[in-house]
Scaffold this motif. Structure first.
Motif, mmCIF file in Angstrom:
data_model
loop_
_atom_site.group_PDB
_atom_site.id
_atom_site.type_symbol
_atom_site.label_atom_id
_atom_site.label_comp_id
_atom_site.label_asym_id
_atom_site.label_seq_id
_atom_site.Cartn_x
_atom_site.Cartn_y
_atom_site.Cartn_z
ATOM 1 N N LEU A 186 0.821 -1.213 0.000
ATOM 2 C CA LEU A 186 0.000 0.000 0.000
ATOM 3 C C LEU A 186 0.858 1.267 0.000
ATOM 4 C CD1 LEU A 186 -2.689 -1.038 2.654
ATOM 5 C CD2 LEU A 186 -3.011 -0.877 0.175
ATOM 6 N N ARG A 187 2.174 1.101 0.093
ATOM 7 C CA ARG A 187 3.132 2.209 0.132
ATOM 8 C C ARG A 187 2.895 3.128 1.331
ATOM 9 N NH1 ARG A 187 3.880 3.918 -6.266
ATOM 10 N NH2 ARG A 187 4.190 1.800 -7.041
ATOM 11 N N LYS A 188 2.417 2.536 2.394
ATOM 12 C CA LYS A 188 2.263 3.291 3.635
ATOM 13 C C LYS A 188 3.533 3.099 4.452
ATOM 14 C CE LYS A 188 -2.755 3.409 3.732
ATOM 15 N NZ LYS A 188 -3.993 3.289 4.528
ATOM 16 N N TRP A 189 4.570 3.794 3.993
ATOM 17 C CA TRP A 189 5.904 3.563 4.534
ATOM 18 C C TRP A 189 6.046 4.072 5.959
ATOM 19 C CZ3 TRP A 189 8.602 0.138 2.023
ATOM 20 C CH2 TRP A 189 8.380 -0.041 0.653
ATOM 21 N N ASN A 190 5.219 5.025 6.353
ATOM 22 C CA ASN A 190 5.271 5.489 7.745
ATOM 23 C C ASN A 190 4.833 4.391 8.707
ATOM 24 O OD1 ASN A 190 2.642 5.743 6.620
ATOM 25 N ND2 ASN A 190 2.019 7.057 8.313
ATOM 26 N N GLY A 200 13.792 5.839 3.132
ATOM 27 C CA GLY A 200 14.112 6.382 1.808
ATOM 28 C C GLY A 200 12.868 6.873 1.091
ATOM 29 N N LYS A 201 11.796 6.086 1.164
ATOM 30 C CA LYS A 201 10.542 6.465 0.513
ATOM 31 C C LYS A 201 9.925 7.708 1.133
ATOM 32 C CE LYS A 201 10.641 3.091 -2.318
ATOM 33 N NZ LYS A 201 11.001 3.394 -3.714
ATOM 34 N N ALA A 236 16.429 8.724 -0.249
ATOM 35 C CA ALA A 236 16.039 9.592 0.866
ATOM 36 C C ALA A 236 16.565 11.006 0.647
ATOM 37 C CB ALA A 236 16.573 9.028 2.180
ATOM 38 N N TYR A 237 17.822 11.108 0.196
ATOM 39 C CA TYR A 237 18.381 12.426 -0.107
ATOM 40 C C TYR A 237 17.577 13.107 -1.218
ATOM 41 C CZ TYR A 237 22.639 11.559 2.656
ATOM 42 O OH TYR A 237 23.534 11.336 3.666
ATOM 43 N N GLY A 238 17.239 12.336 -2.253
ATOM 44 C CA GLY A 238 16.493 12.914 -3.374
ATOM 45 C C GLY A 238 15.128 13.413 -2.956
ATOM 46 N N SER A 261 6.186 4.044 -14.106
ATOM 47 C CA SER A 261 5.835 2.923 -13.233
ATOM 48 C C SER A 261 7.003 2.529 -12.338
ATOM 49 C CB SER A 261 5.410 1.721 -14.083
ATOM 50 O OG SER A 261 4.311 2.056 -14.874
ATOM 51 N N ILE A 262 7.809 3.509 -11.925
ATOM 52 C CA ILE A 262 8.934 3.213 -11.054
ATOM 53 C C ILE A 262 8.431 3.164 -9.628
ATOM 54 C CG2 ILE A 262 11.160 4.039 -10.202
ATOM 55 C CD1 ILE A 262 11.611 5.304 -12.884
ATOM 56 N N SER A 263 8.266 1.985 -9.106
ATOM 57 C CA SER A 263 7.793 1.864 -7.732
ATOM 58 C C SER A 263 8.928 2.061 -6.756
ATOM 59 C CB SER A 263 7.180 0.475 -7.520
ATOM 60 O OG SER A 263 8.178 -0.522 -7.629
ATOM 61 N N GLY A 264 10.123 1.704 -7.172
ATOM 62 C CA GLY A 264 11.275 1.873 -6.297
ATOM 63 C C GLY A 264 11.307 0.885 -5.147
ATOM 64 N N GLN A 265 10.493 -0.154 -5.179
ATOM 65 C CA GLN A 265 10.492 -1.107 -4.087
ATOM 66 C C GLN A 265 11.632 -2.102 -4.290
ATOM 67 O OE1 GLN A 265 6.678 -2.898 -3.693
ATOM 68 N NE2 GLN A 265 5.597 -0.975 -3.567
#
Length: 556
Positions: A113-117, A147-148, A180-182, A546-550
């Motif tokens: 769900l990309r709920k990274w918090n 990072g996300k 994370a920097y980006g 479609s870059i999820s970055g996972q």
């Protein structure tokens, strides 16, 4: 549904679709077209696939059903609670560990769900629990979560902790730190991390390159992106070759840069290098074409290639026709999208709404507005403001006033775009008293005018009260700390009637050097038919990339 389309000339199409948007005419009775009106007897009829259906669930047995329902209850509690940890802690029996399947399933679900918090909160809690063996994979997922979120301080802390525990450098952890920097706007630090990976390892992965290209583009580091991409193409820095997502990112970069020819060359290069094109590829190409014929041509090419258009593809084509004031083609495309059972998004509805609003076609816009609710999409402020612009563009200020009140009654707070739309309506009808009334009401709410609103008022006063009034408002704009954009200058120059006025206008506009001017397209804050409507902004990076970055390496 038979549709009468405006004819225009283009190459013959062999589209897989039943409708070719470039060359066919249709005779029919369901839609009767006149330039000022489109009478749609069956417009946006309900589709079965959009109706809410009860999901049929299948379980292995009664025990599996109980487990699944309990787990979903926990997921719902976590989403509704302030703290995921509190929910998990409440499920733990004294002195006993939580079931590993429950913990892992929860982490994977919120990762999906990309709920990274939530992911980072749970993992930080697990680090403190004696019953959980916190291993390298857990650290990798935690640093990825930071990072996300763009939390580079915590990402740095986790990487330092991993190093102190003796874990070897891992491409996932360094890629996460770079991201994370980006996301945190530290573009130079992100680039330094990437360069360090190139120089001393761990070697960047394909995902690393995808993310650094995204960071370069967001940080306007176009030269650096081109340099890295060229070296990848030539095999100078890695055995990796640019993949589909890297090409997509570079095409997007050239779109953002305005280098459309280079974007088209990359599109052609994909075929030459055997990199498969996808719907995303064609969407990216369609997104920077400004002529509706070109957009339709790319759309047809996509279908000829055997690719199925998605909601973004259709929305881009609807947008192109809408901006060209070809409302019936915009509607035809949207109808075909529904016929193809491609589920529209709220933004897609807003784009169709804008197509009718631009031309002041209130009844058609109202039909779209109502259809959104019927199909379970709650209109947002963009939807309401676009609907308001339909009344304004139809010169129906009574209707506009009533709808403006409805916005407030429905619990939404009008923003500068909404107020600017109403101000523009009275400016167009030369009702200066009402225009100023709305302007003062906006200011009373603490909303400061921007260059667009000042330019609208300047033009209205100049048109009705003479050139001197326009000059006063131009100066008022400057004294308010707003830098006049190019449109403001051009309008002031165009309103000069005599040689003396023209000379004065030139002196005023030239007193602001080009370095002081903000030429950023701010004039598109609201639509007047010749401008883009910011409310119907169609496509951003995350929607057609479609870059999820996972991290593909993390598999609990």
């Amino acid at each position: 549904m038979p549709i009468l389309l405006k004819p225009f000339i283009s190459a013959p199409s062999t589209s897989l679709s039943s409708i070719s948007y470039g060359c066919k005419d249709y005779d029919g009775s369901n839609i009767i077209f006149r330039r000022a009106n489109v009478v749609c007897l069956g417009m946006l009829a309900p589709r079965k696939f959009l109706q809410k259906r009860k999901k049929v669930e299948v379980f292995r047995d009664a025990e599996d059903e109980t487990e699944q329902k309990n787990w979903r209850k926990i997921m719902l509690e976590i989403e509704e609670a302030d703290s995921a940890v509190d929910v998990l802690r409440s499920r733990r029996v004294t002195n006993q560990a939580l079931p590993k399947d429950l913990v892992v399933g929860t982490l994977i679900r919120f990762k999906q769900l990309r709920k990274w918090n939530v992911v980072s909160e749970i993992l930080e809690w697990l680090r403190t629990q004696h019953w959980w063996d916190f291993k390298e994979l857990d650290f990798l997922m935690l640093i990825t979560a930071y990072g996300k979120q763009g939390d580079f301080i915590k990402a740095e802390r986790i990487l330092s902790c991993m190093n102190s525990k003796g874990y070897p450098p891992h491409v996932v952890s360094y890629t996460a730190l770079m991201e994370a920097y980006g996301k945190g706007g530290q573009y130079n630090k992100a680039e330094s991390t990437f360069r360090r990976m190139q120089a001393s390892g761990p070697a960047p992965s394909a995902l690393t390159y995808q993310i650094i290209f995204k960071i370069f583009v967001e940080g306007a580091k176009f030269t650096e992106a081109e340099e890295v991409f060229e070296k990848l193409l030539n095999g100078e820095i890695s055995t990796l070759k640019p993949d589909q997502k890297m090409f997509h990112m570079m095409i997007y970069m050239y779109k953002k840069k305005g280098a459309y020819d280079k974007a088209r060359k990359l599109f052609a290069m994909m075929a030459d290098r055997g990199v498969p094109r996808s719907t995303v590829t064609y969407n990216s190409l369609m997104s920077f074409e400004t002529n509706y014929k070109e957009v339709a041509n790319v759309f047809d090419q996509m279908q000829k290639a055997g690719l199925r258009p998605d909601v973004v593809s259709y929305a881009l084509l609807v947008n192109a026709y809408g901006k060209a004031r070809r409302e019936e083609e915009a509607l035809a495309v949207f109808e075909e999208m529904l016929d193809a059972e491609v589920r529209p998004t709220q933004k897609a509805y807003n784009i169709l709404l804008d197509a009718f609003a631009i031309s002041g076609m209130v009844e058609q816009a109202r039909t779209v507005f109502k259809s959104m609710r019927r199909d379970r999409y709650i209109p947002d402020l963009c939807s309401y403001t676009t609907m308001l612009s339909a009344y304004v563009n139809a010169a129906d200020m009574d209707g506009a006033e009533k709808f403006f009140k409805r916005i407030q009654q429905d619990g939404l707070e009008p923003n500068i775009v909404t107020h600017g739309t109403l101000i523009k309506g009275y400016a167009r009808t030369n009702n200066l008293d009402k225009m100023m009334e709305k302007y003062e009401a906006m200011r009373a709410l603490g909303i400061k005018a921007n260059a667009t609103i000042f330019t609208t008022i300047m033009e209205a006063f100049c048109r009705n009260n003479g050139f001197g009034s326009g000059v006063e408002w131009f100066n008022e704009m400057v004294s308010s700390g707003i830098k006049p954009d190019q449109k403001a200058k051009n309008i002031l120059l165009s309103l000069a009637k005599t040689a003396e006025e023209l000379l004065e206008a030139k002196q005023i506009t030239e007193s602001h050097s080009p370095n002081e001017l903000e030429i950023e397209g701010e004039s598109s804050v609201y639509s007047d038919g010749d401008e883009d409507n910011e409310n119907a902004a169609i496509l951003d990076f995350d929607e057609f990339m479609s870059i999820s970055g996972q991290p593909e390496h993390y598999d609990l």
